[in-house]
Design an enzyme around this catalytic site. Structure first.
Site, PDB file in Angstrom:
ATOM      1  N   SER A 186       0.801  -1.232   0.000  1.00  0.00           N
ATOM      2  CA  SER A 186       0.000   0.000   0.000  1.00  0.00           C
ATOM      3  C   SER A 186       0.828   1.274   0.000  1.00  0.00           C
ATOM      4  CB  SER A 186      -0.951  -0.005   1.191  1.00  0.00           C
ATOM      5  OG  SER A 186      -0.217   0.056   2.390  1.00  0.00           O
ATOM      6  N   HIS A 214      -5.284  -4.800   0.098  1.00  0.00           N
ATOM      7  CA  HIS A 214      -5.381  -3.713  -0.890  1.00  0.00           C
ATOM      8  C   HIS A 214      -5.616  -4.218  -2.317  1.00  0.00           C
ATOM      9  CE1 HIS A 214      -4.291  -0.561   1.963  1.00  0.00           C
ATOM     10  NE2 HIS A 214      -3.582  -1.513   2.527  1.00  0.00           N
ATOM     11  N   LYS A 244     -11.664  -2.204   3.624  1.00  0.00           N
ATOM     12  CA  LYS A 244     -11.139  -1.271   2.619  1.00  0.00           C
ATOM     13  C   LYS A 244     -12.100  -1.223   1.426  1.00  0.00           C
ATOM     14  CE  LYS A 244      -6.545  -2.091   4.465  1.00  0.00           C
ATOM     15  NZ  LYS A 244      -6.479  -1.000   5.425  1.00  0.00           N
TER      16      LYS A 244
HETATM   17  N1  PMP Z   1      -3.130  -6.003   6.042  1.00  0.00           N
HETATM   18  C1  PMP Z   1      -2.787  -4.922   5.328  1.00  0.00           C
HETATM   19  C2  PMP Z   1      -1.842  -5.078   4.176  1.00  0.00           C
HETATM   20  C3  PMP Z   1      -3.321  -3.668   5.648  1.00  0.00           C
HETATM   21  O1  PMP Z   1      -2.990  -2.578   4.952  1.00  0.00           O
HETATM   22  C4  PMP Z   1      -4.224  -3.564   6.734  1.00  0.00           C
HETATM   23  C5  PMP Z   1      -4.871  -2.236   7.125  1.00  0.00           C
HETATM   24  N2  PMP Z   1      -4.040  -1.151   7.226  1.00  0.00           N
HETATM   25  C6  PMP Z   1      -4.534  -4.717   7.458  1.00  0.00           C
HETATM   26  C7  PMP Z   1      -3.984  -5.919   7.084  1.00  0.00           C
HETATM   27  C8  PMP Z   1      -5.448  -4.670   8.627  1.00  0.00           C
HETATM   28  O2  PMP Z   1      -6.771  -4.629   8.205  1.00  0.00           O
HETATM   29  P1  PMP Z   1      -7.921  -4.004   9.106  1.00  0.00           P
HETATM   30  O3  PMP Z   1      -7.877  -2.536   8.937  1.00  0.00           O
HETATM   31  O4  PMP Z   1      -9.153  -4.632   8.569  1.00  0.00           O
HETATM   32  O5  PMP Z   1      -7.645  -4.427  10.509  1.00  0.00           O
END
Ligand code: PMP
Length: 396
Positions: A186, A214, A244
């Site tokens: 990301s 993502h 997301k």
């Molecule tokens: N994995 C990745 C690659 C993420 O970017 C994120 C969120 N920033 C998460 C897991 C965690 O997901 P959540 O916001 O649903 O806890």
């Protein structure tokens, strides 16, 4: 009376962060998290949400969630393994499995606790995990929790991965070895080299785990990075988030039935933390229904992503090598990056700066997340504000 040791610890650390300019003040948003938001009454074009498809405010999903609250209440009432598994949860999990083209799926309360729970349920101290150096914090924490040996490989460096996989396998030290990667990274918007990762995994009998937080909703016509590469039956664990592109909250793992059966008895957040609410799971099921009906939102996201990239590039910004709608604008030096983002804010664009230690020193960037909900007019406004601030600061 409060603990003196705690007070000292808190004051020292908070002051240290503030002195180094790293203390993050949180400004509550006064509107739904759409393409335009208000903070402290100020209207801003929002280029910082993960609401890729605009589903966080989707009318169909809102209606379904309201109906679910009326019929099922506001809470699930228990952890999944006691009696918090409502039929609504099962319906969502069947839908995720269909969407991901896997035998089964299991939902968790967030993507973060999904990674913590799923990795540590499968791996233990007799195992090793090959982890991309840029993997998300929740992967890192899940790996640590498992007590497996963590072997980091250079970001998307397939020679390094192959070499480390070979060494780990030939050492004969480990019962199981996993390779784990984000599907889409990301910070830069680049995509994992999954076809090569899967080939290496098959050669050395590695368990494959892809965190597609993502990629879901974005690649593979919405179904994610694994589907994008046509690897649905060659990746063991497809993890994703419902927070997301899906626009709600929660996480999941999709894979074979025996994997999902195991996670339901061994993943600790599933066993010991209360289930997602009726409104959450119902809204998520509707979101996946919407994505499976049409690629309209997915197509709009890509159109907007390409439009923003083209616009920023044509006026002279370095937008890195993103392969997805995520659009970093590389500024470089940390302080300049923060000032740039602050000036964008003053001019009406909300785009967060990302600096060391999240990204390497000297590669500070302002990260833009265009969504399907942005109009061309909003993007044009954002681009002209970028141009104004870029010229003012001598960046373009
Ligand atoms: N994995 C990745 C690659 C993420 O970017 C994120 C969120 N920033 C998460 C897991 C965690 O997901 P959540 O916001 O649903 O806890």
């Amino acid at each position: 009376m409060s603990s003196k040791a705690l007070d000292q610890f808190l004051n020292e650390n908070l002051n240290d962060l503030k002195e180094r300019g790293l203390y993050n003040e949180i400004d509550p948003v006064g509107t739904p998290n759409g393409p335009v938001i208000k903070i402290n009454g100020k209207e801003l074009i929002n280029l910082s949400s993960n609401n890729y498809l605009g589903l966080a405010t989707n009318p169909r999903m809102k209606e379904k969630a309201v109906e679910a609250v009326k019929e099922w209440g506001v809470g699930a009432g228990a952890v999944r393994t006691i009696n918090g598994t409502l039929e609504l949860h099962t319906r969502l999990e069947e839908k995720i499995a269909e969407f991901k083209a896997t035998e089964a799926a299991v939902a968790f309360q967030s993507g973060f606790n999904c990674n913590m729970g799923a990795i540590s349920a499968v791996m233990n101290k007799n195992d090793a995990i090959l982890s991309d150096e840029l993997n998300h914090a929740s992967i890192i924490d899940g790996c640590r929790l498992s007590k497996a040996k963590i072997i980091r490989f250079n970001h998307s460096d397939m020679d390094d991965l192959r070499q480390k996989a070979k060494e780990a396998k030939e050492s004969g030290q480990y019962q199981k070895i996993m390779v784990i990667t984000d599907g889409v990274f990301s910070m830069d918007g680049d995509v994992a080299k999954l076809p090569e990762i899967v080939e290496i995994a098959e050669e050395f009998d590695l368990i494959t785990y892809v965190d597609d937080a993502h990629g879901s909703g974005v690649l593979g016509k919405g179904a994610g990075t694994v589907k994008h590469f046509g690897l649905s039956d060659r990746v063991d664990m497809q993890m994703g988030t419902l927070s997301k592109a899906i626009g709600v909250v929660g996480g999941y793992v999709a894979g074979k039935q025996n994997l999902i059966d195991w996670l339901k008895v061994a993943a600790r957040p599933f066993l010991f933390s209360t289930a997602l609410t009726p409104a959450d799971v119902t809204a998520c099921t509707e979101a996946i229904t919407i994505l499976m009906e049409s690629t309209e939102l997915h197509d709009k996201l890509w159109e907007n992503g390409n439009y923003l990239k083209q616009g920023l590039k044509s006026i002279g910004f370095d937008i890195g090598n993103s392969e997805t709608p995520i659009t970093p604008v590389i500024i470089g030096e940390e302080k300049a990056t923060q000032t740039f983002s602050k000036r964008l804010y003053e001019e009406g664009v909300y785009a967060k700066s990302i600096v060391f230690p999240t990204v390497p020193r000297g590669t500070g960037r302002v990260r833009n997340m265009p969504t399907a909900a942005h109009t061309k007019e909003m993007l044009d406004n954002a681009i002209s504000i970028y141009e104004k601030v870029g010229k003012e600061m001598g960046i373009i």
